[in-house]
Design a protein around this motif. Structure first.
Motif, short mmCIF file in Angstrom:
data_model
loop_
_atom_site.label_atom_id
_atom_site.label_comp_id
_atom_site.label_asym_id
_atom_site.label_seq_id
_atom_site.Cartn_x
_atom_site.Cartn_y
_atom_site.Cartn_z
N ASN A 338 0.80 -1.23 0.00
CA ASN A 338 0.00 0.00 0.00
C ASN A 338 0.83 1.27 0.00
O ASN A 338 0.41 2.29 -0.55
N LYS A 339 1.99 1.23 0.61
CA LYS A 339 2.79 2.45 0.80
C LYS A 339 3.99 2.47 -0.14
O LYS A 339 4.76 1.51 -0.21
N GLN A 340 4.14 3.59 -0.89
CA GLN A 340 5.28 3.74 -1.79
C GLN A 340 6.57 3.91 -0.98
O GLN A 340 6.57 4.37 0.16
N THR A 341 7.69 3.56 -1.63
CA THR A 341 8.99 3.80 -1.02
C THR A 341 9.29 5.28 -1.04
O THR A 341 9.10 5.96 -2.05
N GLN A 342 9.75 5.80 0.10
CA GLN A 342 10.07 7.22 0.21
C GLN A 342 11.58 7.39 0.37
O GLN A 342 12.31 6.43 0.64
N LYS A 343 12.05 8.62 0.18
CA LYS A 343 13.47 8.90 0.37
C LYS A 343 13.83 8.68 1.84
O LYS A 343 13.09 9.06 2.74
N ASN A 344 14.95 8.00 2.06
CA ASN A 344 15.41 7.65 3.42
C ASN A 344 14.38 6.79 4.15
O ASN A 344 14.19 6.93 5.37
N ASP A 345 13.72 5.92 3.43
CA ASP A 345 12.71 5.03 4.00
C ASP A 345 13.38 4.05 4.95
O ASP A 345 14.35 3.35 4.58
N ALA A 346 12.90 4.01 6.18
CA ALA A 346 13.50 3.16 7.21
C ALA A 346 13.36 1.68 6.90
O ALA A 346 14.10 0.84 7.44
N ARG A 347 12.41 1.32 6.03
CA ARG A 347 12.19 -0.09 5.70
C ARG A 347 13.27 -0.65 4.78
O ARG A 347 13.45 -1.86 4.70
N VAL A 348 13.98 0.22 4.06
CA VAL A 348 14.99 -0.22 3.09
C VAL A 348 16.26 -0.65 3.82
O VAL A 348 16.80 0.10 4.64
N THR A 349 16.77 -1.83 3.49
CA THR A 349 17.99 -2.34 4.11
C THR A 349 19.22 -1.69 3.45
O THR A 349 19.11 -1.04 2.40
#
Length: 464
Positions: A338-349
């Motif tokens: 549901n949620k797009q990836t954002q800049k500095n997204d905490a979910r990204v490894t």
């Protein structure tokens, strides 16, 4: 408007004609020279075979033998065939007189001409007989409906249903005044019922034959067709629509208008694109993914818990959902769909950030290409929720779903990628996708592939 199978059958006829020509040549030479058919031919023969093939090409072109294959009258086709053969025989005779040192003997050339003059008209007659018998030639049939029981609407309905080789079948007509059956054509309901009927039956193409005085209504129907992802064809007097950006042409003997040109509606172009997709994807899978998947699999597993691949339902061609594959770049989370990836997204490894920056995370989609769910180049597939939301907010958004989604696209190489914070950003992306739909060519696909590789090397600020 060229029928979607016209080019396809043109190339089928070309292939079989040249197969007959070269088969007759080989048989004539083998019979005259007592050479086994399976034995290789000499270089001298090869050069003269090529010369005779080129001569036939120009003779056939002189009489337009391969023009309008599906709708040309039988008499016109046979006349062009006979005239092309007569000129071809004369050309061969002149060549034989001008170049007496030809490897091909007079007797072998004579036998070839007789054999070719028998086999080619026989094949043409067989093709025309199949066409006359309304055989479908194994083509897939597009179901369509017609709006308006006017003379033009009834005529095109009868024409399509009596010529199934064109690849169309009219299910019925929608009209506000007629009911039941008109001149053998079924009335399915009023014009207002058409889109609900098409949605229920899976029909995605409509021919509009409403009166010209209803031009405002036709424009509204055209807009609704875009929202419903339905291809809209118009058959009015051109004067009322001259202000619109439309494509004019013919389907059979009927003049029609369409809101846009779609090169990939042509079956020949579709086959060319698919061949490119499969060939390119096989190279990537065999020479790159075969060793990259095990290597990145270990690194991704070491970096964070979870699967190697991320699998998500995306909107595909004709809005049919499919599972899109990527290397997993995030920690496992409940918001992925549901949620797009954002800049500095905490979910990204940490590993994921590198994969996304270089677009390496998209490489497993070449498997999607081989499965037929995606193309190498095309509009990027969006999450189902985004398709649902933006189809309401942006006119013509659903038109991009006419195409098979791609790993990369015209929008992406022009900077329209990454997070779409505002509707305007998505509108620009859709605009670029529609430009690609209307201007497709194989060279454009190759250009986009090279631009994508270049941008992956130099980096893109919107890739995160």
């Amino acid at each position: 408007m060229t029928q979607k199978y016209n080019t396809y059958f043109k190339w089928v006829n070309l292939f079989i004609d040249y197969l007959i020509l070269n088969g007759a040549l080989l048989f004539a030479v083998a019979l005259d020279s007592n050479i086994p058919l399976a034995s290789p031919i000499s270089e001298g023969y090869k050069l003269e075979f090529l010369l005779l093939n080129l001569c036939w090409f120009y003779c056939a072109r002189l009489f337009g033998l391969y023009s309008n294959i599906l709708n040309r009258s039988a008499l016109s086709t046979m006349k062009a065939t006979i005239l092309a053969l007569v000129v071809y025989v004369m050309v061969i005779y002149v060549l034989n007189l001008a170049f007496p040192s030809l490897v091909l003997t007079f007797s072998s050339l004579s036998f070839f001409q007789v054999l070719f003059a028998i086999l080619l008209p026989t094949w043409k007659f067989y093709f025309l007989a199949l066409r006359r018998a309304n055989r479908k030639f194994g083509v897939d049939c597009t179901q369509v409906v017609v709006l308006g029981a006017s003379r033009a609407g009834v005529e095109i309905s009868k024409f399509f249903n009596s010529n199934p080789q064109l690849g169309y079948k009219v299910e019925g007509i929608f009209d506000d005044t007629a009911a039941g059956v008109v001149d053998g054509q079924t009335i399915l309901g009023t014009v207002a019922d058409c889109f609900n009927y098409m949605k229920a039956t899976g029909i995605s193409e409509v021919y509009c034959a409403l009166p010209n005085k209803e031009v405002c209504r036709i424009k509204a129907l055209m807009q609704e067709a875009d929202k419903q992802m339905v291809r809209f064809r118009v058959m009015p007097d051109i004067n009322d629509f001259i202000e619109l950006n439309v494509y004019t042409g013919k389907n059979g003997k009927f003049p029609v208008l369409a809101p846009r040109v779609e090169p990939l509606e042509n079956k020949f172009n579709e086959i060319r694109k698919r061949l490119f997709d499969v060939s390119f994807s096989l190279l990537v899978v065999v020479f790159l993914l075969s060793w990259l998947i095990p290597l990145l699999g270990l690194i991704i597993k070491w970096n964070s818990a979870g699967p190697v691949f991320f699998k998500q339902l995306r909107s595909g061609k004709d809005n049919k959902p499919f599972f899109c594959f990527k290397f997993r770049t995030m920690t496992v989370n409940a918001e992925a769909d549901n949620k797009q990836t954002q800049k500095n997204d905490a979910r990204v490894t940490k590993v994921g950030a590198f994969l996304r920056k270089t677009s390496i995370d998209e490489l497993p989609q070449f498997i999607n290409v081989l499965l037929g769910d995606m193309s190498v180049v095309g509009p990027r597939p969006h999450m189902l929720k985004h398709t649902e939301d933006y189809s309401v907010l942006i006119d013509k958004y659903m038109v991009r779903q006419f195409l098979t989604p791609g790993i990369t696209g015209w929008a992406q190489v022009n900077g329209f990628r990454g997070e779409t914070k505002e509707t305007e950003a998505m509108s620009k992306r859709v605009e670029a996708d529609l430009w690609y739909l209307e201007n497709w060519s194989l060279l454009l696909d190759i250009r986009i592939v090279f631009l994508t590789i270049w941008q992956a090397i130099k980096g893109n600020e919107n890739a995160y």
